[in-house]
Design a protein around this motif. Structure first.
Motif, PDB file in Angstrom:
ATOM      1  N   ARG A   1       0.834  -1.212   0.000  1.00  0.00           N
ATOM      2  CA  ARG A   1       0.000   0.000   0.000  1.00  0.00           C
ATOM      3  C   ARG A   1       0.866   1.259   0.000  1.00  0.00           C
TER       4      ARG A   1
ATOM      5  N   ARG B   1       3.896   1.522  -1.219  1.00  0.00           N
ATOM      6  CA  ARG B   1       4.488   1.655  -2.552  1.00  0.00           C
ATOM      7  C   ARG B   1       3.473   2.217  -3.549  1.00  0.00           C
ATOM      8  N   GLN B   2       2.220   1.761  -3.454  1.00  0.00           N
ATOM      9  CA  GLN B   2       1.184   2.264  -4.358  1.00  0.00           C
ATOM     10  C   GLN B   2       0.931   3.752  -4.115  1.00  0.00           C
ATOM     11  N   ARG B   3       0.914   4.167  -2.824  1.00  0.00           N
ATOM     12  CA  ARG B   3       0.714   5.589  -2.539  1.00  0.00           C
ATOM     13  C   ARG B   3       1.863   6.426  -3.089  1.00  0.00           C
ATOM     14  N   GLN B   4       3.086   5.925  -2.933  1.00  0.00           N
ATOM     15  CA  GLN B   4       4.232   6.659  -3.470  1.00  0.00           C
ATOM     16  C   GLN B   4       4.160   6.769  -4.992  1.00  0.00           C
ATOM     17  N   GLU B   5       3.725   5.687  -5.644  1.00  0.00           N
ATOM     18  CA  GLU B   5       3.605   5.705  -7.103  1.00  0.00           C
ATOM     19  C   GLU B   5       2.519   6.688  -7.545  1.00  0.00           C
ATOM     20  N   GLU B   6       1.397   6.707  -6.820  1.00  0.00           N
ATOM     21  CA  GLU B   6       0.325   7.655  -7.148  1.00  0.00           C
ATOM     22  C   GLU B   6       0.793   9.093  -6.945  1.00  0.00           C
ATOM     23  N   ASN B   7       1.512   9.339  -5.849  1.00  0.00           N
ATOM     24  CA  ASN B   7       2.034  10.692  -5.612  1.00  0.00           C
ATOM     25  C   ASN B   7       3.028  11.102  -6.692  1.00  0.00           C
ATOM     26  N   ARG B   8       3.855  10.159  -7.141  1.00  0.00           N
ATOM     27  CA  ARG B   8       4.824  10.467  -8.197  1.00  0.00           C
ATOM     28  C   ARG B   8       4.111  10.804  -9.498  1.00  0.00           C
ATOM     29  N   ARG B   9       3.082   9.992  -9.853  1.00  0.00           N
ATOM     30  CA  ARG B   9       2.338  10.281 -11.093  1.00  0.00           C
ATOM     31  C   ARG B   9       1.624  11.623 -10.998  1.00  0.00           C
ATOM     32  N   TRP B  10       1.044  11.920  -9.819  1.00  0.00           N
ATOM     33  CA  TRP B  10       0.368  13.209  -9.664  1.00  0.00           C
ATOM     34  C   TRP B  10       1.350  14.361  -9.813  1.00  0.00           C
TER      35      TRP B  10
END
Length: 198
Positions: free
Chosen positions: A60, A62-71
């Protein structure tokens, strides 16, 4: 030589059952072993459960970090696109109605205002040739320069040079005030003589 674990009585060699209380020593050991095995299995299950929870939490995170990076990347591209859109393609409404200003507007506004002082209309063509706002006022300054130069020549011939000078002062003040206010308005009477800015 062995003694009973329950009552402490002596158990003869070769016997496993206490003659005093009847406790079978082998059965007691098997129960203790079974109890220890169950506790060990429970501990193993608990450890596996904690490990699974930890992996889920890491996933979870890692997914939040990936979402923040894409944003963040999308926001950076959006801001770059917005900054590019403030360039030469801004229309008149962007300057006068919505109040949008291109990057470096303050310095370009100064050059736009200076365009109405004789011969300084060349500055925007040199320093900010991609800014439509500054170039608009540079063209207005060029018109003012050409008209007043011709007016001075003709006015001196007929003694009306002072009228041309008064009109020149009026147009300079009007042009500078338009540039400072962020407006793209032609000078009165002469603004559309050579250029048709729409």
């Amino acid at each position: 030589m062995a003694y009973c674990k329950s009552c402490g009585a002596y158990i003869p060699d070769g016997h496993t059952k206490c003659l005093a209380c009847g406790l079978d020593q082998n059965q007691e050991e098997e129960k203790e072993y079974a109890s220890g095995s169950a506790a060990q299995e429970e501990e193993e299950r608990s450890r596996e459960s904690r490990e699974a929870s930890r992996r889920e939490e890491e996933e979870r995170s890692r997914q939040r970090q990936e979402e923040n990076r894409r944003w963040a990347e999308a926001e950076r591209r959006r801001r770059q696109q917005r900054e590019r859109s403030y360039g030469a393609d801004r229309n008149d409404e962007d300057y006068t109605v919505r109040g949008a200003r291109p990057k470096g507007y303050q310095s370009n506004r100064l050059l736009a205002a200076l365009s109405y002082i004789p011969a300084l209309f060349l500055l925007p063509f040199i320093f900010c040739s991609n800014d439509r706002f500054a170039l608009y006022h540079a063209r207005q300054g060029l018109i003012l320069f050409a008209v007043t130069a011709a007016g001075q020549i003709l006015g001196s011939a007929f003694g009306l040079g002072w009228i041309v000078t008064l009109m020149q002062i009026y147009w300079i003040i009007k042009g500078i005030s338009n540039a400072n206010a962020g407006k793209m308005e032609p000078l009165p009477y002469i603004g559309n003589l050579f250029f048709k800015d729409k």
